[in-house]
Design a protein around this motif. Structure first.
Motif, PDB file in Angstrom:
ATOM      1  N   THR A  27       0.927  -1.424   0.030  1.00  0.00           N
ATOM      2  CA  THR A  27       0.104  -0.168   0.010  1.00  0.00           C
ATOM      3  C   THR A  27       0.675   1.217   0.123  1.00  0.00           C
ATOM      4  OG1 THR A  27      -1.737  -1.220   1.289  1.00  0.00           O
ATOM      5  CG2 THR A  27      -1.741   1.307   1.206  1.00  0.00           C
ATOM      6  N   LYS A  28       2.036   1.282   0.662  1.00  0.00           N
ATOM      7  CA  LYS A  28       2.740   2.396   0.819  1.00  0.00           C
ATOM      8  C   LYS A  28       3.438   2.681  -0.422  1.00  0.00           C
ATOM      9  CE  LYS A  28       2.871   3.874   5.113  1.00  0.00           C
ATOM     10  NZ  LYS A  28       2.534   5.090   5.609  1.00  0.00           N
ATOM     11  N   GLU A  29       3.892   1.655  -1.255  1.00  0.00           N
ATOM     12  CA  GLU A  29       4.369   1.629  -2.540  1.00  0.00           C
ATOM     13  C   GLU A  29       3.440   1.893  -3.563  1.00  0.00           C
ATOM     14  OE1 GLU A  29       6.363  -2.138  -2.726  1.00  0.00           O
ATOM     15  OE2 GLU A  29       8.127  -1.532  -1.633  1.00  0.00           O
ATOM     16  N   GLY A  30       2.242   1.902  -3.118  1.00  0.00           N
ATOM     17  CA  GLY A  30       1.291   2.168  -4.359  1.00  0.00           C
ATOM     18  C   GLY A  30       1.158   1.093  -5.193  1.00  0.00           C
ATOM     19  N   ALA A  31       1.701  -0.175  -4.938  1.00  0.00           N
ATOM     20  CA  ALA A  31       1.679  -1.194  -5.561  1.00  0.00           C
ATOM     21  C   ALA A  31       0.042  -2.207  -5.628  1.00  0.00           C
ATOM     22  CB  ALA A  31       2.585  -2.418  -5.526  1.00  0.00           C
ATOM     23  N   THR A  32      -0.600  -1.813  -4.689  1.00  0.00           N
ATOM     24  CA  THR A  32      -1.885  -2.353  -4.670  1.00  0.00           C
ATOM     25  C   THR A  32      -2.857  -1.264  -4.376  1.00  0.00           C
ATOM     26  OG1 THR A  32      -3.272  -4.128  -3.722  1.00  0.00           O
ATOM     27  CG2 THR A  32      -1.742  -3.053  -2.285  1.00  0.00           C
ATOM     28  N   THR A  33      -4.182  -1.607  -4.508  1.00  0.00           N
ATOM     29  CA  THR A  33      -5.354  -0.851  -4.195  1.00  0.00           C
ATOM     30  C   THR A  33      -6.053  -1.556  -3.550  1.00  0.00           C
ATOM     31  OG1 THR A  33      -6.512  -1.294  -6.101  1.00  0.00           O
ATOM     32  CG2 THR A  33      -5.172   0.692  -6.220  1.00  0.00           C
ATOM     33  N   GLU A  34      -5.873  -2.637  -3.115  1.00  0.00           N
ATOM     34  CA  GLU A  34      -6.595  -3.581  -2.247  1.00  0.00           C
ATOM     35  C   GLU A  34      -6.652  -3.494  -0.729  1.00  0.00           C
ATOM     36  OE1 GLU A  34      -5.740  -7.437  -3.269  1.00  0.00           O
ATOM     37  OE2 GLU A  34      -6.861  -7.350  -5.175  1.00  0.00           O
ATOM     38  N   MET A  35      -6.916  -2.158  -0.355  1.00  0.00           N
ATOM     39  CA  MET A  35      -6.558  -1.658   1.093  1.00  0.00           C
ATOM     40  C   MET A  35      -7.646  -2.431   2.193  1.00  0.00           C
ATOM     41  SD  MET A  35      -5.283   2.081   0.788  1.00  0.00           S
ATOM     42  CE  MET A  35      -6.461   2.719  -0.087  1.00  0.00           C
ATOM     43  N   HIS A  36      -8.761  -2.740   1.666  1.00  0.00           N
ATOM     44  CA  HIS A  36      -9.759  -3.411   2.422  1.00  0.00           C
ATOM     45  C   HIS A  36      -9.131  -4.684   3.306  1.00  0.00           C
ATOM     46  CE1 HIS A  36     -10.281  -5.378  -1.374  1.00  0.00           C
ATOM     47  NE2 HIS A  36     -10.714  -6.413  -0.835  1.00  0.00           N
ATOM     48  N   HIS A  37      -8.179  -5.317   2.691  1.00  0.00           N
ATOM     49  CA  HIS A  37      -7.708  -6.326   3.378  1.00  0.00           C
ATOM     50  C   HIS A  37      -7.136  -6.158   4.711  1.00  0.00           C
ATOM     51  CE1 HIS A  37      -8.432  -9.071   0.179  1.00  0.00           C
ATOM     52  NE2 HIS A  37      -7.684  -8.462  -0.736  1.00  0.00           N
ATOM     53  N   ILE A  38      -6.661  -4.889   4.810  1.00  0.00           N
ATOM     54  CA  ILE A  38      -5.804  -4.644   5.970  1.00  0.00           C
ATOM     55  C   ILE A  38      -6.804  -4.706   7.227  1.00  0.00           C
ATOM     56  CG2 ILE A  38      -4.556  -2.919   7.252  1.00  0.00           C
ATOM     57  CD1 ILE A  38      -3.368  -2.012   4.817  1.00  0.00           C
ATOM     58  N   PRO A  39      -7.944  -3.952   7.205  1.00  0.00           N
ATOM     59  CA  PRO A  39      -8.654  -4.075   8.558  1.00  0.00           C
ATOM     60  C   PRO A  39      -9.108  -5.657   8.591  1.00  0.00           C
ATOM     61  CG  PRO A  39      -9.464  -2.265   6.985  1.00  0.00           C
ATOM     62  CD  PRO A  39      -8.410  -3.068   6.521  1.00  0.00           C
ATOM     63  N   ALA A  40      -9.600  -6.382   7.700  1.00  0.00           N
ATOM     64  CA  ALA A  40      -9.767  -7.772   7.562  1.00  0.00           C
ATOM     65  C   ALA A  40      -8.883  -8.438   8.680  1.00  0.00           C
ATOM     66  CB  ALA A  40     -10.256  -8.181   6.462  1.00  0.00           C
ATOM     67  N   LEU A  41      -7.633  -8.278   8.147  1.00  0.00           N
ATOM     68  CA  LEU A  41      -6.491  -9.191   8.617  1.00  0.00           C
ATOM     69  C   LEU A  41      -6.243  -8.641  10.354  1.00  0.00           C
ATOM     70  CD1 LEU A  41      -3.823  -8.988   5.976  1.00  0.00           C
ATOM     71  CD2 LEU A  41      -5.023 -11.067   6.723  1.00  0.00           C
ATOM     72  N   ARG A  42      -6.457  -7.499  10.609  1.00  0.00           N
ATOM     73  CA  ARG A  42      -6.640  -7.121  11.826  1.00  0.00           C
ATOM     74  C   ARG A  42      -7.496  -7.631  12.765  1.00  0.00           C
ATOM     75  NH1 ARG A  42      -6.510  -1.052  12.445  1.00  0.00           N
ATOM     76  NH2 ARG A  42      -5.761  -1.615  14.512  1.00  0.00           N
ATOM     77  N   ARG A  43      -8.529  -7.534  12.196  1.00  0.00           N
ATOM     78  CA  ARG A  43     -10.087  -8.271  12.821  1.00  0.00           C
ATOM     79  C   ARG A  43      -9.603  -9.612  13.190  1.00  0.00           C
ATOM     80  NH1 ARG A  43     -13.304  -6.427   8.799  1.00  0.00           N
ATOM     81  NH2 ARG A  43     -13.397  -4.110   9.324  1.00  0.00           N
ATOM     82  N   GLN A  44      -9.020 -10.604  12.158  1.00  0.00           N
ATOM     83  CA  GLN A  44      -8.818 -11.878  12.372  1.00  0.00           C
ATOM     84  C   GLN A  44      -7.647 -12.006  13.136  1.00  0.00           C
ATOM     85  OE1 GLN A  44     -10.565 -14.252  11.225  1.00  0.00           O
ATOM     86  NE2 GLN A  44      -9.448 -15.837  11.671  1.00  0.00           N
ATOM     87  N   ILE A  45      -6.620 -11.318  13.524  1.00  0.00           N
ATOM     88  CA  ILE A  45      -5.528 -11.451  14.324  1.00  0.00           C
ATOM     89  C   ILE A  45      -6.250 -11.238  15.824  1.00  0.00           C
ATOM     90  CG2 ILE A  45      -3.553 -10.446  15.426  1.00  0.00           C
ATOM     91  CD1 ILE A  45      -2.681  -9.723  12.290  1.00  0.00           C
ATOM     92  N   ALA A  46      -6.914 -10.141  15.968  1.00  0.00           N
ATOM     93  CA  ALA A  46      -7.758  -9.853  17.171  1.00  0.00           C
ATOM     94  C   ALA A  46      -8.552 -11.088  17.489  1.00  0.00           C
ATOM     95  CB  ALA A  46      -8.763  -8.626  17.019  1.00  0.00           C
ATOM     96  N   ARG A  47      -9.416 -11.491  16.685  1.00  0.00           N
ATOM     97  CA  ARG A  47     -10.223 -12.846  16.834  1.00  0.00           C
ATOM     98  C   ARG A  47      -9.377 -13.816  17.572  1.00  0.00           C
ATOM     99  NH1 ARG A  47     -12.779 -13.178  11.930  1.00  0.00           N
ATOM    100  NH2 ARG A  47     -14.144 -11.465  12.625  1.00  0.00           N
ATOM    101  N   ILE A  48      -8.469 -14.342  16.845  1.00  0.00           N
ATOM    102  CA  ILE A  48      -7.651 -15.433  17.302  1.00  0.00           C
ATOM    103  C   ILE A  48      -7.028 -15.210  18.782  1.00  0.00           C
ATOM    104  CG2 ILE A  48      -5.284 -16.528  16.941  1.00  0.00           C
ATOM    105  CD1 ILE A  48      -5.712 -16.154  13.777  1.00  0.00           C
ATOM    106  N   HIS A  49      -6.663 -13.824  18.987  1.00  0.00           N
ATOM    107  CA  HIS A  49      -6.020 -13.378  20.291  1.00  0.00           C
ATOM    108  C   HIS A  49      -6.992 -13.546  21.553  1.00  0.00           C
ATOM    109  CE1 HIS A  49      -1.874 -12.103  19.798  1.00  0.00           C
ATOM    110  NE2 HIS A  49      -2.251 -11.602  18.607  1.00  0.00           N
TER     111      HIS A  49
END
Length: 68
Positions: A37-59
């Motif tokens: 995302t920082k490099e501008g190589a992807t526009t799929e930024m919607h994956h970031i909150p989903a990954l954060r939620r999944q990590i929190a769910r596992i914790h």
């Protein structure tokens, strides 16, 4: 994201070692998405909150399992 996100019910059935391995894998994937995302190589930024939620769910599941 390589896999479908698991529900807390499904995560509770997994052994602790598998959950810890899954958290590490998700953290690596989150890091890669942030870099892209920082490099501008992807526009799929919607994956970031989903990954954060999944990590929190596992914790949450790990914390529940450690309670008496």
């Amino acid at each position: 994201m390589a896999q479908k996100l698991s529900t807390a019910k499904a995560l509770r059935e997994l052994p602790r070692a598998d959950l810890l391995a899954q958290v590490e894998k998700l953290r690596q994937e989150l890091w890669q998405h942030r870099i892209k995302t920082k490099e501008g190589a992807t526009t799929e930024m919607h994956h970031i909150p989903a990954l954060r939620r999944q990590i929190a769910r596992i914790h949450t599941v790990l914390k529940e399992a450690s309670r008496p």
